[in-house]
Design a protein around this motif. Structure first.
Motif, PDB file in Angstrom:
ATOM      1  N   SER A   1       0.979  -1.144   0.019  1.00 18.10           N
ATOM      2  CA  SER A   1      -0.098  -0.044  -0.095  1.00 18.10           C
ATOM      3  C   SER A   1       1.067   1.266   0.092  1.00 18.10           C
ATOM      4  O   SER A   1       1.970   1.254   0.701  1.00 18.10           O
ATOM      5  CB  SER A   1      -0.835   0.070   1.268  1.00 18.10           C
TER       6      SER A   1
ATOM      7  N   LYS B   1       0.663   7.496   1.077  1.00 18.90           N
ATOM      8  CA  LYS B   1      -0.353   8.159   1.201  1.00 18.90           C
ATOM      9  C   LYS B   1      -1.510   7.330   0.814  1.00 18.90           C
ATOM     10  O   LYS B   1      -1.397   6.901  -0.443  1.00 18.90           O
ATOM     11  CB  LYS B   1      -0.130   9.588   0.341  1.00 18.90           C
TER      12      LYS B   1
ATOM     13  N   LEU C   1      -4.732   6.063  -1.419  1.00 22.72           N
ATOM     14  CA  LEU C   1      -5.053   6.418  -2.610  1.00 22.72           C
ATOM     15  C   LEU C   1      -6.794   6.659  -2.592  1.00 22.72           C
ATOM     16  O   LEU C   1      -7.354   5.781  -1.861  1.00 22.72           O
ATOM     17  CB  LEU C   1      -4.859   5.152  -3.533  1.00 22.72           C
ATOM     18  N   THR C   2      -7.270   7.354  -3.622  1.00 25.17           N
ATOM     19  CA  THR C   2      -8.859   7.434  -3.840  1.00 25.17           C
ATOM     20  C   THR C   2      -9.048   6.098  -4.587  1.00 25.17           C
ATOM     21  O   THR C   2      -8.056   5.452  -5.385  1.00 25.17           O
ATOM     22  CB  THR C   2      -9.087   8.563  -4.489  1.00 25.17           C
TER      23      THR C   2
ATOM     24  N   GLU D   1     -10.531   6.194  -7.486  1.00 26.60           N
ATOM     25  CA  GLU D   1     -10.234   6.477  -8.623  1.00 26.60           C
ATOM     26  C   GLU D   1      -8.922   6.294  -9.240  1.00 26.60           C
ATOM     27  O   GLU D   1      -8.514   5.368  -9.959  1.00 26.60           O
ATOM     28  CB  GLU D   1     -10.767   7.798  -9.030  1.00 26.60           C
ATOM     29  N   GLU D   2      -7.912   6.532  -8.124  1.00 29.44           N
ATOM     30  CA  GLU D   2      -6.546   6.457  -8.319  1.00 29.44           C
ATOM     31  C   GLU D   2      -6.230   4.854  -8.228  1.00 29.44           C
ATOM     32  O   GLU D   2      -5.375   4.727  -9.192  1.00 29.44           O
ATOM     33  CB  GLU D   2      -5.807   7.007  -7.272  1.00 29.44           C
ATOM     34  N   PHE D   3      -6.884   4.255  -7.542  1.00 23.98           N
ATOM     35  CA  PHE D   3      -6.669   2.510  -7.433  1.00 23.98           C
ATOM     36  C   PHE D   3      -7.029   2.003  -8.687  1.00 23.98           C
ATOM     37  O   PHE D   3      -6.145   1.327  -9.366  1.00 23.98           O
ATOM     38  CB  PHE D   3      -7.465   2.120  -6.227  1.00 23.98           C
TER      39      PHE D   3
ATOM     40  N   LYS E   1      -6.588   2.990 -11.415  1.00 21.61           N
ATOM     41  CA  LYS E   1      -5.966   3.263 -12.667  1.00 21.61           C
ATOM     42  C   LYS E   1      -4.463   2.583 -12.468  1.00 21.61           C
ATOM     43  O   LYS E   1      -3.948   2.551 -13.575  1.00 21.61           O
ATOM     44  CB  LYS E   1      -5.662   4.882 -12.700  1.00 21.61           C
ATOM     45  N   LEU E   2      -4.573   1.932 -11.520  1.00 21.06           N
ATOM     46  CA  LEU E   2      -3.138   0.963 -11.212  1.00 21.06           C
ATOM     47  C   LEU E   2      -3.278  -0.161 -12.130  1.00 21.06           C
ATOM     48  O   LEU E   2      -4.546  -0.730 -12.506  1.00 21.06           O
ATOM     49  CB  LEU E   2      -2.975   0.715  -9.824  1.00 21.06           C
TER      50      LEU E   2
ATOM     51  N   TYR F   1      -9.890  -2.930  -3.270  1.00 26.14           N
ATOM     52  CA  TYR F   1      -9.702  -1.431  -2.524  1.00 26.14           C
ATOM     53  C   TYR F   1     -10.959  -1.426  -1.574  1.00 26.14           C
ATOM     54  O   TYR F   1     -12.139  -1.432  -1.987  1.00 26.14           O
ATOM     55  CB  TYR F   1      -9.996  -0.448  -3.589  1.00 26.14           C
TER      56      TYR F   1
END
Length: 187
Positions: free
Chosen positions: A4, A7, A9-10, A12-14, A16-17, A26
């Motif tokens: 993890s 910081k 992640l949101t 939406e950011e998750f 994109k991974l 998530y």
């Protein structure tokens, strides 16, 4: 194992991974990688998907997916088996099954691995029920039991071989006893 980030992640950011193997989920702002499936898990998962699809796909009433990412209600989870009513299956612009499912499954099935947290897995089932799933199963191959989670009712523990496992009405033609389920593990 995916670490993890320092910081949080949101969601939406998750999303994109890149995908991980095994999948990461998530949950409550945390990235949690699922354990690698093992023999009993894989055998049960394969038989369930095949059996449910034999009843649901031919009649175009339901479809079971193994390890499908479902993103809804602030979580992105990957149930071992996610079953969708036919009319709720997302489709793309070509009329094909979509790659992204931003909704809950109608029936969520989890198969517990020895190193998995039963509380985390139960939390995912309860999350599905909160958002509209019709039924949840938590299968424990270790003690040959199934915890059945109907919506807005107390869970039921089924352990006796002759007990019939309840299924959502959308696949009422799929019948299975506890003994039959765990009988699939025999070679």
């Amino acid at each position: 194992m995916v670490k993890s980030p320092t910081k949080p992640l949101t969601l939406e950011e998750f999303l994109k991974l890149p995908e991980t193997k095994p999948s990461s989920e998530y949950i409550n702002g945390q990235i949690i990688q699922k354990p690698m499936p093992q023999g009993k898990h894989s055998k049960l998962q394969g038989k369930l998907v095949t059996g449910i699809n034999e009843v649901g796909e031919n009649r175009k009433i339901a479809l079971a997916f193994p390890e499908l990412r479902c993103t809804f209600g602030g979580r992105s989870i990957v149930p071992d088996v996610a079953v969708f009513a036919w009319e709720r299956i997302p489709i793309d612009e070509h009329g094909d099954v979509a790659n992204v499912f931003k909704t809950y499954p109608d029936w969520t099935i989890e198969i517990l691995l020895p190193e998995q947290s039963q509380t985390k897995v139960t939390g995912n089932i309860l999350h599905c029920l909160k958002y509209g799933s019709r039924l949840g199963w938590l299968i424990d191959p270790g003690d040959r039991s199934v915890l059945v989670y109907p919506p807005k009712q107390q869970p039921e523990l089924l352990q006796e071989e002759q007990e019939i496992l309840p299924v959502p009405d959308l696949v009422s033609g799929f019948q299975l006893t506890v003994g039959q389920l765990f009988g699939w593990l025999k070679l």
